[in-house]
Design a protein around this motif. Structure first.
Motif, PDB file in Angstrom:
ATOM      1  N   GLU A  88       0.837  -1.203   0.000  1.00 12.26           N
ATOM      2  CA  GLU A  88       0.000   0.000   0.000  1.00 12.26           C
ATOM      3  C   GLU A  88       0.877   1.261   0.000  1.00 12.26           C
ATOM      4  O   GLU A  88       0.531   2.260  -0.634  1.00 12.26           O
ATOM      5  CB  GLU A  88      -0.909  -0.002   1.238  1.00 12.26           C
ATOM      6  CG  GLU A  88      -2.124   0.881   1.142  1.00 12.26           C
ATOM      7  CD  GLU A  88      -3.113   0.467   0.048  1.00 12.26           C
ATOM      8  OE1 GLU A  88      -3.140  -0.708  -0.331  1.00 12.26           O
ATOM      9  OE2 GLU A  88      -3.826   1.353  -0.436  1.00 12.26           O
ATOM     10  N   VAL A  91       3.359   1.548  -4.150  1.00 15.66           N
ATOM     11  CA  VAL A  91       2.498   0.929  -5.161  1.00 15.66           C
ATOM     12  C   VAL A  91       3.331   0.212  -6.224  1.00 15.66           C
ATOM     13  O   VAL A  91       3.027  -0.921  -6.614  1.00 15.66           O
ATOM     14  CB  VAL A  91       1.576   1.988  -5.806  1.00 15.66           C
ATOM     15  CG1 VAL A  91       0.778   1.392  -6.963  1.00 15.66           C
ATOM     16  CG2 VAL A  91       0.622   2.564  -4.766  1.00 15.66           C
ATOM     17  N   TYR A  95       3.183  -3.885  -6.971  1.00 19.28           N
ATOM     18  CA  TYR A  95       2.787  -4.453  -8.265  1.00 19.28           C
ATOM     19  C   TYR A  95       3.943  -5.220  -8.905  1.00 19.28           C
ATOM     20  O   TYR A  95       3.727  -6.257  -9.540  1.00 19.28           O
ATOM     21  CB  TYR A  95       2.248  -3.360  -9.205  1.00 19.28           C
ATOM     22  CG  TYR A  95       0.755  -3.152  -8.991  1.00 19.28           C
ATOM     23  CD1 TYR A  95      -0.164  -4.027  -9.564  1.00 19.28           C
ATOM     24  CD2 TYR A  95       0.270  -2.130  -8.185  1.00 19.28           C
ATOM     25  CE1 TYR A  95      -1.527  -3.876  -9.348  1.00 19.28           C
ATOM     26  CE2 TYR A  95      -1.090  -1.973  -7.962  1.00 19.28           C
ATOM     27  CZ  TYR A  95      -1.984  -2.847  -8.545  1.00 19.28           C
ATOM     28  OH  TYR A  95      -3.334  -2.724  -8.317  1.00 19.28           O
ATOM     29  N   GLY A 128     -13.355  -7.321   0.091  1.00 17.98           N
ATOM     30  CA  GLY A 128     -13.427  -5.932   0.538  1.00 17.98           C
ATOM     31  C   GLY A 128     -14.820  -5.601   1.041  1.00 17.98           C
ATOM     32  O   GLY A 128     -15.805  -6.100   0.500  1.00 17.98           O
ATOM     33  N   ALA A 129     -14.888  -4.785   2.081  1.00 19.80           N
ATOM     34  CA  ALA A 129     -16.172  -4.422   2.697  1.00 19.80           C
ATOM     35  C   ALA A 129     -17.069  -3.708   1.685  1.00 19.80           C
ATOM     36  O   ALA A 129     -16.563  -3.075   0.766  1.00 19.80           O
ATOM     37  CB  ALA A 129     -15.910  -3.526   3.910  1.00 19.80           C
ATOM     38  N   THR A 142     -13.713  -8.193  -4.052  1.00 23.77           N
ATOM     39  CA  THR A 142     -13.577  -6.770  -4.418  1.00 23.77           C
ATOM     40  C   THR A 142     -12.637  -6.118  -3.407  1.00 23.77           C
ATOM     41  O   THR A 142     -13.075  -5.410  -2.508  1.00 23.77           O
ATOM     42  CB  THR A 142     -14.953  -6.063  -4.414  1.00 23.77           C
ATOM     43  OG1 THR A 142     -15.528  -6.176  -3.101  1.00 23.77           O
ATOM     44  CG2 THR A 142     -15.897  -6.678  -5.418  1.00 23.77           C
ATOM     45  N   ARG A 144      -9.910  -3.997  -1.231  1.00 25.67           N
ATOM     46  CA  ARG A 144      -9.759  -2.563  -0.984  1.00 25.67           C
ATOM     47  C   ARG A 144      -8.337  -2.234  -0.536  1.00 25.67           C
ATOM     48  O   ARG A 144      -8.112  -1.275   0.209  1.00 25.67           O
ATOM     49  CB  ARG A 144     -10.806  -2.102   0.033  1.00 25.67           C
ATOM     50  CG  ARG A 144     -12.200  -2.186  -0.580  1.00 25.67           C
ATOM     51  CD  ARG A 144     -13.286  -1.771   0.365  1.00 25.67           C
ATOM     52  NE  ARG A 144     -13.323  -0.325   0.553  1.00 25.67           N
ATOM     53  CZ  ARG A 144     -14.342   0.310   1.123  1.00 25.67           C
ATOM     54  NH1 ARG A 144     -15.395  -0.374   1.546  1.00 25.67           N
ATOM     55  NH2 ARG A 144     -14.309   1.602   1.268  1.00 25.67           N
ATOM     56  N   THR A 145      -7.406  -3.043  -1.003  1.00 25.60           N
ATOM     57  CA  THR A 145      -5.982  -2.760  -0.812  1.00 25.60           C
ATOM     58  C   THR A 145      -5.255  -3.162  -2.096  1.00 25.60           C
ATOM     59  O   THR A 145      -5.757  -3.989  -2.865  1.00 25.60           O
ATOM     60  CB  THR A 145      -5.370  -3.600   0.331  1.00 25.60           C
ATOM     61  OG1 THR A 145      -5.562  -4.995   0.048  1.00 25.60           O
ATOM     62  CG2 THR A 145      -5.995  -3.268   1.677  1.00 25.60           C
ATOM     63  N   CYS A 146      -4.079  -2.584  -2.296  1.00 27.40           N
ATOM     64  CA  CYS A 146      -3.246  -3.004  -3.430  1.00 27.40           C
ATOM     65  C   CYS A 146      -2.868  -4.473  -3.271  1.00 27.40           C
ATOM     66  O   CYS A 146      -2.890  -5.244  -4.236  1.00 27.40           O
ATOM     67  CB  CYS A 146      -1.978  -2.148  -3.504  1.00 27.40           C
ATOM     68  SG  CYS A 146      -2.264  -0.430  -3.978  1.00 27.40           S
ATOM     69  N   THR A 149      -5.658  -6.712  -4.237  1.00 25.00           N
ATOM     70  CA  THR A 149      -5.811  -6.665  -5.693  1.00 25.00           C
ATOM     71  C   THR A 149      -4.774  -7.554  -6.362  1.00 25.00           C
ATOM     72  O   THR A 149      -5.079  -8.329  -7.274  1.00 25.00           O
ATOM     73  CB  THR A 149      -5.662  -5.211  -6.192  1.00 25.00           C
ATOM     74  OG1 THR A 149      -6.643  -4.400  -5.541  1.00 25.00           O
ATOM     75  CG2 THR A 149      -5.830  -5.119  -7.699  1.00 25.00           C
ATOM     76  N   LEU A 152      -5.607 -11.144  -5.847  1.00 28.34           N
ATOM     77  CA  LEU A 152      -6.736 -11.519  -6.707  1.00 28.34           C
ATOM     78  C   LEU A 152      -6.264 -11.765  -8.145  1.00 28.34           C
ATOM     79  O   LEU A 152      -6.699 -12.723  -8.799  1.00 28.34           O
ATOM     80  CB  LEU A 152      -7.801 -10.414  -6.678  1.00 28.34           C
ATOM     81  CG  LEU A 152      -9.021 -10.636  -7.573  1.00 28.34           C
ATOM     82  CD1 LEU A 152      -9.771 -11.902  -7.191  1.00 28.34           C
ATOM     83  CD2 LEU A 152      -9.947  -9.432  -7.524  1.00 28.34           C
TER      84      LEU A 152
END
Lengths: 326, 326
Positions: A88, A91, A95, A128-129, A142, A144-146, A149, A152
């Motif tokens: 986070e 970035v 990645y 994610g919430a 879904t 809500r963090t890098c 993601t 996923l």
């Protein structure tokens, strides 16, 4: 049996390595070669009759994945990754390591053509919430963090490359691993382990969230069990949905503390000081709490059945069975 | 208002371009610049007061995305991509164009720093069998094609980059677009359009699946409507879940044919010859049939309310209002 572990110097990697050193069989075959890769040197165990290699390097660097796959490992445990807070904060690094590193490894395996079993450590951070009270296996991811993601995306690549027969992958969405050995760190989840580990070591610790906070845990021992089980599971039985939410113990922080008292005595829990930290609580409130993990359970993945067992596992594995410092 | 369309020479890209040429406003502002990018030259319309540029190139090539983003478009419609059959046949090309191309575009937008609206055409191909009868918005995406996997990864990147404020993205999972203009092609879904388009043009066509086959459709006109609506929608209202399953008309193939008869007469439908093709049926059976599309509907995305309207839209838009060849 040739085995490659990426991220071998991390907590789960070390635990997996210890387990393979203690019982050097995988899927019923003796381990002949164990390659331990990480950005820092992993500790190499002695395994009779096996070649153990410590390989230091950056998985996302040019040619690194090919180098690792050249011996054509039968089982690849892909545990490498930048953790949530770092992914986070940086970035590009997140990645690069978590997405590019994973993709390069998967592409190198595809190019090698021997279609090994690949076990990938994903995370419940793919969710994610907002959530339902209990997240079913078919709930959408879904993040809500890098970090979530990137995990996923790793899952999606793993499923597609498995479908195409490039390898035979199993993705494991790990719950919070508790009790983590070592020191408290700055992760928002650090306290889940600290409230058990620190008092057991005779040290004070702070509980920053309400006792009613509900969360799902599995021990490091269970996490290693998931990985070993995934190494041997039949891919056909798993079917096309290759990413599985692992089981765990859902309990409140209050129940964690009660379990500690039951296992180690009521004096120990007095070392926990309740001091709510709004910043930590704001983060933790957005985390998923419970999962059905129905498919994983049906496929034979087994976690503890009570938080007491998690406390005991920690005492046995980390404190040589002694609940207080020797 | 500066607008960039990638994949501008594709069917949806052409329809969107026509719409913007016909009514050169977007989000209440006149279009001052329209950049049309594709691997082949898109057709440039005349737009009074606007600069229209046709840019030919490979989105995944070095520096191409930066070149496209240099003028800092206010709205980016990212429609470029290799289609499903090609992505499955050429794995490297599919990943290069659909994943790398998308990521490079998103990274170029991030680097530019102006955080534009990005509208991404995803697909219901992110879903993979087995499905419930009606797929809810919170159903997991487990694609069973390379194309669906690449779209899912694009969605994940879009949501994360939007969350981080790098841009303000909306992903649209498009249902099957029907009636596609042009010639029949080798896509397994080709017949859904052909059974309407070919008879209306006075040509015979084959129906390769049972009349009971259920599927969800939206017209090209609706698809353009989704894109235009997405360009102006409030991102805060959409919230963190940036990928939306678009609405459409769920109907059986038999109902499609009945609608054709109602709109164009019962003689026309005699041009449809039923000849089951097991290979096509095997593929189509694994496709999702219906969606609630609840969030998209609540957010104001509107599709046709009957398949009759889809037939009429085709006659108006492609046949100048004449149901038979002139």
């Amino acid at each position: 049996m040739k085995v490659l572990i990426t991220g071998a110097a991390g907590m789960i990697g070390r635990k997996l390595t210890e387990r393979l050193a203690h019982d050097p069989m995988l899927n019923g075959r003796p381990i002949a070669r164990l390659d331990l890769h990480d950005i820092v040197a992993a500790q190499a165990p002695e395994i009779a009759g096996a070649e153990v290699n410590v390989i230091v390097g950056d998985l996302a660097a040019d040619g690194e994945a090919e180098r690792l796959i050249k011996p054509k490992p039968d089982v690849v445990f892909h545990l490498a990754g930048v953790v949530s807070a770092e992914a986070e904060a940086d970035v590009d690094k997140g990645y690069r390591v978590n997405l590019d590193g994973t993709r390069l490894l998967f592409e190198a395996i595809r190019a090698a053509g021997h279609a090994p079993r690949v076990v990938f450590s994903s995370s419940i951070a793919v969710f994610g919430a907002p959530f339902p009270d209990i997240i079913p296996d078919d709930f959408h991811a879904t993040p809500r963090t890098c970090y979530g993601t990137q995990k996923l995306i790793g899952e999606a690549l793993l499923a597609d490359f498995s479908r195409r027969g490039f390898f035979d992958g199993i993705g494991l969405r790990l719950p919070t691993i508790c009790v983590r050995p070592g020191k408290p760190n700055k992760a928002a989840s650090s306290f889940f382990s600290a409230i058990i580990r620190e008092p057991l070591a005779g040290r004070e610790t702070v509980l920053p969230v309400p006792r009613s906070s509900l969360h799902t845990h599995a021990s490091p021992r269970s996490a290693v069990g998931f990985l070993i089980h995934a190494a041997g599971i039949d891919g056909e039985t798993v079917g096309p949905r290759r990413n599985l939410t692992m089981p765990g113990i859902a309990c409140t922080v209050g129940e964690q503390i009660e379990a500690l008292a039951r296992v180690a005595g009521s004096e120990v829990v007095k070392l926990i000081r309740e001091e709510e930290d709004e910043a930590v609580w704001a983060i933790v409130q957005n985390w998923p709490t419970r999962f059905t993990s129905q498919r994983a359970r049906e496929l034979g993945f087994v976690a503890e059945t009570s938080f007491d067992d998690i406390v005991r596992a920690h005492i046995e594995d980390e404190l040589s069975g002694n609940a207080r410092p020797a």
